[in-house]
Design a protein around this motif. Sequence first.
Motif, PDB file in Angstrom:
ATOM      1  N   THR A 125      17.097  25.727  10.429  1.00 48.75           N
ATOM      2  CA  THR A 125      16.964  25.393  11.850  1.00 48.75           C
ATOM      3  C   THR A 125      16.631  26.657  12.637  1.00 48.75           C
ATOM      4  O   THR A 125      17.149  27.729  12.324  1.00 48.75           O
ATOM      5  N   PHE A 135      16.588  27.764  16.718  1.00 50.03           N
ATOM      6  CA  PHE A 135      16.856  27.343  18.101  1.00 50.03           C
ATOM      7  C   PHE A 135      16.373  28.415  19.069  1.00 50.03           C
ATOM      8  O   PHE A 135      16.832  29.554  19.013  1.00 50.03           O
ATOM      9  N   MET A 178      21.864  23.656  22.033  1.00 50.58           N
ATOM     10  CA  MET A 178      22.494  24.070  20.778  1.00 50.58           C
ATOM     11  C   MET A 178      23.252  25.403  20.874  1.00 50.58           C
ATOM     12  O   MET A 178      23.843  25.846  19.895  1.00 50.58           O
ATOM     13  N   ASP A 229      22.799  18.165  20.322  1.00 50.30           N
ATOM     14  CA  ASP A 229      22.113  19.223  19.569  1.00 50.30           C
ATOM     15  C   ASP A 229      23.138  20.128  18.904  1.00 50.30           C
ATOM     16  O   ASP A 229      23.592  21.112  19.493  1.00 50.30           O
ATOM     17  N   SER A 276      18.937  31.797  15.777  1.00 49.57           N
ATOM     18  CA  SER A 276      19.167  31.288  17.120  1.00 49.57           C
ATOM     19  C   SER A 276      19.028  32.411  18.143  1.00 49.57           C
ATOM     20  O   SER A 276      19.548  33.508  17.946  1.00 49.57           O
TER      21      SER A 276
END
Lengths: 204, 466
Positions: free
Chosen positions: B341, B343, B410, B417, B427
């Motif tokens: 992921t 972000f 997030m 999220d 992130s």
Amino acid sequence: MKQFTVHTGTGVPLRRGNVDTDQIIPVRFLTHSSRTGHADALFADWRDDPSFVLNRPEHRGATILVAGTEFGTGSSREYAVWALQDYGFRCVIAPRFGDIFRENALMNGLLALVLPAAVVERLWDLVEDDPRVPITVDLERLRVRCAGVDEPFSLDEEIRARLLSGLDPVMETLGHHEEISDYERRRRPTLPTTTALLDGPLPA
Amino acid sequence: MGSTLAQKIWEAHRVRRGGADDDLIYIDLHLIHEVNSPQAFAGLQARGLTVRRPDLTIATEDHNTPTIAVDRLIQDPAARRQTELLRENCARHGIPLFRLGDPRQGIVHVIGPELGLTRPGMTIVCCDSHTTTQGAFGSLALGIGTSQVEHVLATQTLVMRRMKDMSVTVTGELAEGVTAKDLVLALIAQIGTAGGQGHVVEYRGPAIRALSMESRMTLCNMTIEAGSRAGIVAPDDTTFAYMKDRPHMPQGAAWDGEVAYWRTLRSDDDATFDRETVIDGSRLTPYVSWGTNPGQSVPIEGSVPSPADFADPQERAAAEEALTYMDLKPGTPMRDISVDTVFLGSCTNSRIEDLRAAAEVLDGRRIADGVHMIIVPGSAEVRRQAVAEELDRVFTAAGADFRAAAGCSMCAALNEDRLRPGQRAASTSNRNFEGRQGKGSRTHLVSPAVAAATAVAGRLTAPSDL
């Protein structure tokens, strides 16, 4: 705020540094809108583990949390303080605290007390040897006593006075209403107001 | 002896001298959001008090709000209740509120500056630790708790403990590809998560002067992660250029008068600081975090450290715990760490400059298979601007998920999220704490450019590696 004078209780040794407020109360519990009812959320992600110190039967009923350095860093969530109080803690001892957490704790009558790392280490040993050993936190004399330990601590005089009296800081400040109004008359007239945005143009 | 900028602002806002350690300080701007405020309004009501200065208070919906669409209902009933309470409380007390869907809505620390409310020399508080962001304008801006929110609502003042002064001077010039995010991660890695405790950190030096306002906000934003009370940058022409055409900004002679005053807002040459740190900006490279606090960061060309590298027993224990939680082995090159992921967002890095930096990397490239990249603008206005610049097309073409609505998303993980247990993210947010982005989530803090390059490669990557 809760008054604090002299408190005697048993301790929980939390041998861990950098316990940020996300650990004290995970974010998913922050959707509640009241100040109470947060006891079960305290250290929620660690409570699944039966060996986690808070889950041990010998520490049931403890009121003093003895933690590692940098306790309560991170998010400003006052929920962290409310969760500790709801669980039954009256005092947290650590070598160092996150500033906002400490401020929040003292506003609520949860005594966030700074003691040197070596003393915290001694308290951990004492409580681990005998979980029932009483710890006395004496705000009147500014001393912590436990078995052979008799240690002084310091606290800002104004905060100490407020804790000893249990006075409401908001009502206290409202007593200075005239001085606040005087100050407002002296403020720079060009300072922005938020209400001006309501009838003003939207950003381009 | 001269005064520091922070001391000057303090003096100018003292309503009443307190005791040895505190003063009663006037608050020029109070920002609120849905999460940490309902209890403060309830406390006010229980005492039969009102809001003293609704005209110095502003509210926005950002923490709980969905980002998938502006008209999507908040799914969690408790979270929905918080938002309803904010609306009720603002309506009752006459506080301006920018709801989800309003063109002025956004993350509280993004909209303050954007709306021209954040100005040099002001005192600013908000029930959010990242309020430090707004110190980028030469204001004294700090995060407070809910009881203090109640105090400010009722009195427009705060009993504030005195702060110490710390200077961080950044010399030289940041190299191409090195950002304010890298600088602040390097700083926290150097001084530690308590390195600034009790201090206002004033950023100085040529590398700071060269930073844009967006970058200065990123820097001040993460100053809280060094344990500091606030971060501050003295205002200069860069500040004034950012502010000039904001809504309700004074114009003409009035503007000139303001600028003349703002220019006096700097630390005197003979001011002394309780602590001083110097960083050579020219030697920095992109930084990424490996552990579970922002201080556990290394240059991207580095490796995951071994607990044995730390002399301090507390730090060693913290490193061991972090490696277990992050499921990392000492010696692993940071560039070998794969993520699922990415972000891009949060009050740290969700402004237009951050989106542009990511778009520059993503332009003409595709995100790696198996990687989900979400991009959440910091405000509705940032989104509007991104669309005007056609950055949305770049994001979509690359396969990123560019969200319709602004919010914390997030970073706070308070809406839908959030990461699932064991997921690993690069992130652009500010905290890599255990469980911060969802229970069992693993976070590597990065700059927007590194986030975008990581999304393309599927593992931690600097743009220059592509």
